[in-house]
Design an enzyme around this catalytic site. Sequence first.
Site, PDB file in Angstrom:
ATOM      1  N   HIS A   8       0.981  -1.220   0.159  1.00 50.20           N
ATOM      2  CA  HIS A   8      -0.096   0.172   0.071  1.00 50.20           C
ATOM      3  C   HIS A   8       0.825   1.253  -0.106  1.00 50.20           C
ATOM      4  CE1 HIS A   8       1.204   0.892   4.166  1.00 50.20           C
ATOM      5  NE2 HIS A   8       0.950  -0.506   4.478  1.00 50.20           N
ATOM      6  N   GLU A  83      -3.029  -7.348   7.018  1.00 53.47           N
ATOM      7  CA  GLU A  83      -1.676  -7.227   7.836  1.00 53.47           C
ATOM      8  C   GLU A  83      -1.729  -8.057   9.127  1.00 53.47           C
ATOM      9  OE1 GLU A  83       1.247  -7.402   7.634  1.00 53.47           O
ATOM     10  OE2 GLU A  83       2.256  -5.353   7.339  1.00 53.47           O
TER      11      GLU A  83
END
Length: 207
Positions: A8, A83
């Site tokens: 990201h 994550e």
Amino acid sequence: MKLLLIRHGETDWNIEKRIQGSTDIPLNENGHTQAITLANTLSLRPVPISALYTSPLTRAAQTAQVIADRLSLPCQKVNDLREIEFGLWEGLRWDEVKVRFPEEFAVWYKNRRDTRPPKGESYLDLLKRLVPALKGLILKNKDKGDLAAVTHSACIMSFLSQLYNTPLHEMAKRYPLTNTAIVEIEAEQILSATINLKQHMPAQCPE
């Protein structure tokens, strides 16, 4: 057919070097700019991307949405691309973790593959959900073209460490990832990889 693993864009916590984990931090202004540059880069690939997936966490989903808009693709959220959870360590810097959780950090640092931070996940926990998810996306889209998955640094680095049989404690050095970095892997390599998901020791830091 290739799978593109994409980190990201930048967040304020990236700049502050704080542990994000499962904490839902959005992109900052620079992160949005990085996502636009990334999307433009992907639009120029000789082999177009046929499907786009993302972690549900905002920083990844925002990055993926910019790509989706640029490539005119739907973007599907996959929970197992999120994550690793660092539990009570999230929001802290690593130097703060060492001071506030010295015993727990020492245990984790010695075997981070199998040891969970307080109220968090081990890297083994992460791989147990991430690896099947990636293989599932490949099988779902077999022979349809290249895939892209927007996810997170620990996800990508730990997966590469397991794929290429390198020590987890060296993953940041072996596989450094800037924000919006792209890692391309042959799909067949992922499908044929044998990844050891066996646990070797008790997996919880002392409370």
